[in-house]
Structures are given as structure tokens and as C-alpha cells.
Design a protein around this motif. Structure first.
Motif, PDB file in Angstrom:
ATOM      1  N   UNK A  26       0.832  -1.199   0.000  1.00 19.87           N
ATOM      2  CA  UNK A  26       0.000   0.000   0.000  1.00 19.87           C
ATOM      3  C   UNK A  26       0.873   1.258   0.000  1.00 19.87           C
ATOM      4  N   UNK A  27       2.009   1.193   0.702  1.00 20.64           N
ATOM      5  CA  UNK A  27       2.904   2.344   0.759  1.00 20.64           C
ATOM      6  C   UNK A  27       3.542   2.683  -0.573  1.00 20.64           C
ATOM      7  N   UNK A  28       3.626   1.705  -1.474  1.00 21.28           N
ATOM      8  CA  UNK A  28       4.229   1.962  -2.787  1.00 21.28           C
ATOM      9  C   UNK A  28       3.316   2.778  -3.699  1.00 21.28           C
ATOM     10  N   UNK A  29       2.015   2.812  -3.410  1.00 22.85           N
ATOM     11  CA  UNK A  29       1.081   3.484  -4.312  1.00 22.85           C
ATOM     12  C   UNK A  29       1.356   4.986  -4.399  1.00 22.85           C
ATOM     13  N   UNK A  30       1.819   5.579  -3.296  1.00 24.05           N
ATOM     14  CA  UNK A  30       2.050   7.028  -3.293  1.00 24.05           C
ATOM     15  C   UNK A  30       3.368   7.404  -3.963  1.00 24.05           C
ATOM     16  N   UNK A  31       4.166   6.398  -4.358  1.00 22.22           N
ATOM     17  CA  UNK A  31       5.507   6.688  -4.874  1.00 22.22           C
ATOM     18  C   UNK A  31       5.576   6.774  -6.392  1.00 22.22           C
ATOM     19  N   UNK A  32       4.469   6.506  -7.070  1.00 19.38           N
ATOM     20  CA  UNK A  32       4.491   6.635  -8.525  1.00 19.38           C
ATOM     21  C   UNK A  32       3.599   5.631  -9.216  1.00 19.38           C
ATOM     22  N   UNK A 301     -18.064  -5.589  -0.147  1.00 20.26           N
ATOM     23  CA  UNK A 301     -17.140  -6.543   0.483  1.00 20.26           C
ATOM     24  C   UNK A 301     -16.035  -6.934  -0.481  1.00 20.26           C
ATOM     25  N   UNK A 302     -16.407  -7.205  -1.723  1.00 20.33           N
ATOM     26  CA  UNK A 302     -15.415  -7.585  -2.735  1.00 20.33           C
ATOM     27  C   UNK A 302     -14.410  -6.458  -2.952  1.00 20.33           C
ATOM     28  N   UNK A 303     -14.882  -5.207  -2.925  1.00 16.66           N
ATOM     29  CA  UNK A 303     -13.959  -4.071  -3.084  1.00 16.66           C
ATOM     30  C   UNK A 303     -13.016  -3.945  -1.895  1.00 16.66           C
ATOM     31  N   UNK A 340      -7.978  -0.858  -4.584  1.00 13.41           N
ATOM     32  CA  UNK A 340      -9.363  -0.641  -4.160  1.00 13.41           C
ATOM     33  C   UNK A 340      -9.477   0.153  -2.863  1.00 13.41           C
ATOM     34  N   UNK A 341      -8.349   0.338  -2.160  1.00 17.65           N
ATOM     35  CA  UNK A 341      -8.346   1.109  -0.909  1.00 17.65           C
ATOM     36  C   UNK A 341      -7.628   2.444  -1.062  1.00 17.65           C
ATOM     37  N   UNK A 342      -7.431   2.860  -2.282  1.00 20.13           N
ATOM     38  CA  UNK A 342      -6.713   4.102  -2.546  1.00 20.13           C
ATOM     39  C   UNK A 342      -7.650   5.286  -2.344  1.00 20.13           C
ATOM     40  N   UNK A 343      -7.344   6.197  -1.397  1.00 19.26           N
ATOM     41  CA  UNK A 343      -8.237   7.336  -1.161  1.00 19.26           C
ATOM     42  C   UNK A 343      -8.326   8.293  -2.339  1.00 19.26           C
ATOM     43  N   UNK A 344      -7.378   8.222  -3.275  1.00 17.09           N
ATOM     44  CA  UNK A 344      -7.476   9.046  -4.475  1.00 17.09           C
ATOM     45  C   UNK A 344      -8.550   8.527  -5.424  1.00 17.09           C
ATOM     46  N   UNK A 368     -12.463   1.462 -16.267  1.00 19.30           N
ATOM     47  CA  UNK A 368     -11.378   2.418 -16.065  1.00 19.30           C
ATOM     48  C   UNK A 368     -10.176   1.801 -15.365  1.00 19.30           C
ATOM     49  N   UNK A 369     -10.259   0.534 -14.979  1.00 16.15           N
ATOM     50  CA  UNK A 369      -9.153  -0.103 -14.260  1.00 16.15           C
ATOM     51  C   UNK A 369      -9.097   0.270 -12.806  1.00 16.15           C
ATOM     52  N   UNK A 370     -10.165   0.895 -12.289  1.00 17.41           N
ATOM     53  CA  UNK A 370     -10.225   1.304 -10.888  1.00 17.41           C
ATOM     54  C   UNK A 370     -10.650   0.144 -10.000  1.00 17.41           C
ATOM     55  N   UNK A 371     -11.428  -0.773 -10.549  1.00 11.99           N
ATOM     56  CA  UNK A 371     -11.973  -1.890  -9.773  1.00 11.99           C
ATOM     57  C   UNK A 371     -11.816  -3.171 -10.584  1.00 11.99           C
TER      58      UNK A 371
END
Length: 432
Positions: A26-32, A301-303, A340-344, A368-371
Motif C-alpha cells: 500500500x505504501x508503494x502506491x504514493x511513490x508513482x 465486500x469484494x472491493x 481498491x483502498x486508494x483514497x485518491x 477504467x481499471x479502478x476496480x
């Protein structure tokens, strides 16, 4: 190229990943959009951008093969639907697709409901149940009876339940460590090898019984036995289905009951809809499209609790993703729960909110590749509709008569094994 901080010579980021897999990922998501970390000396490129995720899984899927975990699973289970690359995957998918057609769903839901009624009828008011374990046995029985209709027998189903867990956990672990690890006689390796031998023996016995009976049971196994596949190839497909579908559904259902127990308002909305739509009668496949709130509970739940915590691909031709050019053989990873847990992407993503699915944009999230909880593109889960119907049927069947409440003082934690699962889900069952 962005490389994750904290790389240790020789080990890469293996220690950070072992200490807290989801925290690290999860921490890698904010890095790029593309962040590289190392398992030992092997680079793994985590894809964080929804647009790039869609490219990997859909638009540029022809540039990627199955990744490291699938390669390891293929060594152990064979080249089946859940592990195969093209063109074998598409050929196998065409053979199996009729078994998952919507026309068969009514019969499947009847089997699901019957198994679930037997499951809940064993409960006694006020008793504490280990729900995650019970649901795991339930979903395996449903899979066995819905897709392999000849009765496997109680002993065989119990043996599969016992064998499958160590096998699934072992596949993930073995994909993350050098091959030499497999030859070390650790307790985990011994459990894995013994479980795989037992599971293979059970499946071979069922296939033999189908061959000898000559009876078409109208199920997937009959379809496979009647095809031109050898017994070994049929066994591969059965093992792949057991590996890919049983535990993921059980884990998602466990999380759904956990969320209902934690939120009385959501729980009582489910009760109200179940009572209104069904009026006390058993659920059928025709009812499922009318259970709109229950459907949103399952979707949320799945998300929020997507059980498959990493999906890997391997570049088979040069491809550029963001600012990184991948050579053939480069390993790519997508973490669906982290996405799926990205606040952005999702407002207050760690809040369980079935009504977020009333958002007009929700229907566009998969495109859109969001879910992407079931994957996307050519490798999207063939059993998605089956799994969703099973989860809705289970929730409705339980909630018609029972209320599940958390055990005071028991803390439910998320643990990363083969899948993201609750450590132990203890529930007190009460009559409604």
C-alpha cells in the motif's frame, strides 16, 4: 525508474514485505505509477495507475504472460485454466464456458441453497462458531456438488478441505523465495507435499469413478471427461478450479458477515430487504436481481476485502509503462486490495459503505481499471457470476433466520497468506 526505499543488499525488500505485506505494498502506491521493489536480486514492478493496470490486463495483454506465482502454480498443478498462458488458456476456456452459462445458474442456486440450509441448521442459538472455517467447508461442498455433481462423499470433501489450505499458502510462499527452498524439509514444505499428494489422489479417484460409470451428470467434470482430454489433463482442470475458486469465495463471505456484525444499520437493512423480497420463502436464482441492497453489500465486500492480494504478469515482449521500459521476462505486479483502498480513487475507502455503489460512476470503475477484483480481459475469472450468486445466496439464507454477532473482546485481523483472510472469525449465532 522509481525504486522503493529500504532495499537491503542481497535481500532486496524481502524483509519489509515479510513484516507487513499489505502495509509495504500500500505504501508503494504514493511513490508513482510504476514502482520497483526487489525480492532478493529480482526486480518486481508494481503497477499503481488504473490506466496502466488496464493496459497490462486488457489492451496490451498480448504483451504479457502469466507471472511468477502462476508459473510456480503451473509446476505444481499443471497447465490448467487458472495457470495457462495463451493459446492453451483460450482453448480450455471454450471447453469450460458452457458450465458457467447463466442458463445453468438456477440449478446451481438450488444446490447452493440446499447446502447452506444444511449448514445453518446445525447451529444452536447462543453458540459461538468459527465462521471462517465453517464457510470454507461450505463453499468447497458447494463447488463439489454444483460443478462435480457425483457425490464426492463426506470423507473426500473433508480431505480436500484439509489439504487445500497448506497447498494454497505454499504456492504463494514458494513464488517469493528461491527454488532451492522447496527442497528443504521444513514443516511447511512437508505439509505442502503431503497435502498435494492427498489432493491429487482424491481427484484421481473421482475422475476414475466418472470414467467407469459412463454417466453424464450434466456437470463440468462430465464435460471434461467426455472431451479429448486425458485423465491427467482433466485432473489439472479440477485442481485449478479448486485452487482458484473455493477459498476466495469463502474468504469474501467471511468478511461480509464480519462487516454485517460490525454495523447494525447495514445488517438490519439486509434483514428488511430479505423479508420484503422473499416473504419467508427460499431464495431462487430469479430473486437475485431483486436483492439490490444485498448485491451492494457483496460488491462493497469484494472491493474492500479483495482476497487476491497480488496478481503477477511477465512481459513477453518489450513494453513501456509510464517511465519504465520493460524487457522480456520482467515481472509485473498488481495489488487489487491496494488499488481498491486508494483514497485518491474511493472516498473514505476503509469505511464499509454499500451505498457508495449508488454513485453513477460505479458502472465505469471496472472499465477504467479502478476496480478489478476478478481480474480483467482475457483472464477475467470464468466463475465470477457463480461466485457472486453463491455469496448472495449464502447471505440471504443465513439472514432469513439468523443474526450473527461478534464475540466481545475478540479482535479480527487481516492476514496475508495465499489470500487476504481474517485470522479467526468467531461469531455468536442468535435466532432473529
Amino acid at each position: 525508474m522509481t525504486v522503493a526505499a529500504g532495499r537491503v543488499p542481497g535481500l532486496g525488500h524481502a524483509l519489509a514485505l515479510a513484516r507487513g505485506p499489505m502495509r509495504f505494498i500500500q505504501g508503494l502506491r504514493a511513490q508513482g505509477d510504476v514502482v520497483t521493489f526487489y525480492l532478493g536480486t529480482t526486480p518486481i514492478h508494481q503497477i499503481n495507475s488504473p490506466e496502466l493496470i488496464r493496459r497490462v490486463l486488457v489492451t496490451d495483454a498480448h504483451r504479457f504472460g502469466r507471472g511468477q506465482i502462476f508459473a510456480k502454480a503451473r509446476q505444481l498443478f499443471g497447465d490448467g485454466l487458472a495457470t495457462a498462458d495463451e493459446p492453451a488458456h483460450m482453448r480450455q476456456r471454450r471447453i469450460m464456458q458452457p458450465a458457467f452459462h447463466r442458463d445453468r445458474m438456477a440449478a446451481y442456486v438450488d444446490i447452493m441453497r440446499s447446502e447452506m440450509r444444511e449448514f445453518v441448521d446445525s447451529w444452536r442459538p447462543g453458540h459461538v462458531v468459527r465462521l471462517d472455517r465453517e464457510i470454507s467447508q461450505l463453499t468447497l461442498a458447494v463447488t463439489a456438488k454444483a460443478l462435480f455433481r457425483a457425490d464426492l462423499g463426506t470423507a473426500a470433501v473433508s480431505e480436500v478441505c484439509r489439504s487445500l489450505g497448506p497447498i494454497l499458502n505454499g504456492v504463494t510462499k514458494r513464488a517469493m523465495v528461491p527454488d532451492v527452498y522447496e527442497r528443504i524439509p521444513t514443516p511447511g514444505n512437508r505439509r505442502f507435499d503431503a497435502g498435494l499428494r492427498r489432493l491429487t489422489t482424491i481427484v484421481d479417484e473421482v475422475i476414475k469413478a466418472y470414467r467407469e460409470s459412463g454417466t453424464d451428470h450434466g456437470d463440468l467434470l462430465s464435460m471434461l471427461v467426455a472431451s479429448e482430454m486425458t485423465d491427467t489433463e482433466v485432473r489439472t482442470q479440477v485442481m485449478n478450479i479448486l485452487m482458484a475458486g473455493t477459498d476466495t469465495t469463502a474468504i469474501t463471505l467471511s468478511w461480509a458477515f464480519h462487516e454485517l456484525a460490525a454495523d447494525p444499520a447495514v445488517r438490519h437493512k439486509v434483514f428488511e430487504e430479505v423479508d420484503t423480497v422473499l416473504g419467508g420463502r427460499p431464495v431462487t436464482a430469479a430473486d437475485i436481481p431483486r436483492l439490490l441492497y444485498v448485491e451492494r453489500v457483496v460488491a462493497e465486500t469484494v472491493r474492500m476485502h479483495t482476497p487476491v492480494w497480488l496478481l503477477m504478469r511477465k512481459a513477453i515482449s518489450p513494453v513501456t509503462l509510464g517511465d519504465v521500459t520493460l524487457a522480456p521476462g520482467a515481472q509485473v505486479m498488481i495489488s487489487m486490495p491496494a488499488l481498491h483502498r486508494d483514497p485518491a480513487l474511493f472516498t473514505d475507502p476503509l469505511r464499509f459503505d454499500p451505498d457508495r455503489w449508488l454513485d453513477p460512476r460505479a458502472s465505469e470503475w471496472p472499465k477504467a481499471g479502478v476496480l478489478v477484483p476478478f481480474g480483467a480481459g482475457r483472464h477475467r475469472c470464468i466463475g465470477e457470476a457463480f461466485a457472486l450468486a453463491e455469496m448472495i445466496t449464502a447471505l440471504v439464507t443465513v439472514c432469513q433466520n439468523w443474526e450473527l454477532l461478534p464475540v466481545p473482546g475478540h479482535r479480527v485481523r487481516e492476514v496475508a497468506r495465499a489470500f487476504l483472510r481474517p485470522n479467526a472469525l468467531l461469531m455468536t449465532v442468535q435466532r432473529r
